[in-house]
Design an enzyme around this catalytic site. Sequence first.
Site, PDB file in Angstrom:
ATOM      1  CB  THR A  12      -0.950   0.008   1.223  1.00 38.60           C
ATOM      2  OG1 THR A  12      -1.595  -1.264   1.303  1.00 38.60           O
ATOM      3  CG2 THR A  12      -1.987   1.098   1.093  1.00 38.60           C
ATOM      4  CE1 TYR A  13       5.821   5.295   2.753  1.00 39.67           C
ATOM      5  CE2 TYR A  13       7.259   4.029   1.310  1.00 39.67           C
ATOM      6  CZ  TYR A  13       7.019   5.151   2.081  1.00 39.67           C
ATOM      7  OH  TYR A  13       7.972   6.139   2.166  1.00 39.67           O
ATOM      8  CB  VAL A  14       4.757   0.100  -3.123  1.00 37.57           C
ATOM      9  CG1 VAL A  14       4.995   0.090  -4.629  1.00 37.57           C
ATOM     10  CG2 VAL A  14       5.999  -0.426  -2.393  1.00 37.57           C
TER      11      VAL A  14
END
Length: 270
Positions: free
Chosen positions: A155-157
């Site tokens: 999700t961060y990516v």
Amino acid sequence: MTKIKGSTLLITGGASGIGRIMCRLSLEMGAKKVVIWDINEESIKNTIKELSPLGEVKAYKVDISDSKAVVETYYKTSEECGNIDILINNAGIVTGNNTFDKQRISDIERIMDINATAPMVLSAQVLPDMMARNHGHICNIASAAGMIANPRMATYVASKWAMIGWSDSVRIELKQAKSKVRFTTVAPYFINTGMFNGVKSRIFPILKPEPTAKKILRAIEKNKNFKGLPFGYHFIRFCQALLPTSIFDYIFGEVVGIFHAMDNFTGRKL
Ligand SMILES: NC(=O)c1ccc[n+]([C@@H]2O[C@H](COP(=O)([O-])OP(=O)(O)OC[C@H]3O[C@@H](n4cnc5c(N)ncnc54)[C@H](O)[C@@H]3O)[C@@H](O)[C@H]2O)c1
């Protein structure tokens, strides 16, 4: 050239990590005023105490995941602090090191809201003012993770991938409009601020916060379109373009170890 000297800067997430260092360096470089937006009241207090002797610092407590609060706080900031010359969209979060099948919906929403949506919402407020004055610079702190897939932080990516695509598109819009307003997209590798505590990097050294903050401010002053940190990271991108995915995954993911960087991630203990 963009000049930090004499400028008013707005830095989100300016009460910790590289944001706080960029606030201090900007004042040391002769910035007229530094405006901090941050969610953490305690860090804001400490930062103001540390930086006030260096110059004019103003801070607003705001949760940038709340778009309404972003709009209202920008209105207040403009009224009280005047025009913003340089905006650095720096605030960001990462949660857990779960694989995506275990990611909570609330975490997905919060990461995307803070890392991807908020910089767009804030820039949508600041940019028209900058364009009307034909002056200003917006710098977006994305991540190397916005260009190289990485397990346990999907999700961060995704959030940083979104930021890079958006930021670089607006840069081109401004160029086509022949505007003097500039956009700089920054994609650093892991930085030793505490945000990614526990992360292991086998070959590429984890970046030091102070020199990283300096390089970002220098990139702004030089009107760089895109700044990857460290420079060697462009080599990975080059290989990514040339190699079949399975070979790239093996060399950089398994041998270089990028796909295992998050295995021992703990993050910052609150
Ligand atoms: N640390 C790294 O390894 C690394 C690597 C690449 C990119 N980045 C990016 O650089 C930026 C700064 O990272 P850092 O390591 O200095 O992080 P940090 O955690 O030290 O600082 C982030 C700041 O953002 C603030 N913040 C978080 N949520 C907020 C919200 N909802 N509203 C307002 N403020 C909020 C925090 O209070 C904190 O002061 C982030 O965008 C991060 O994704 C970090």
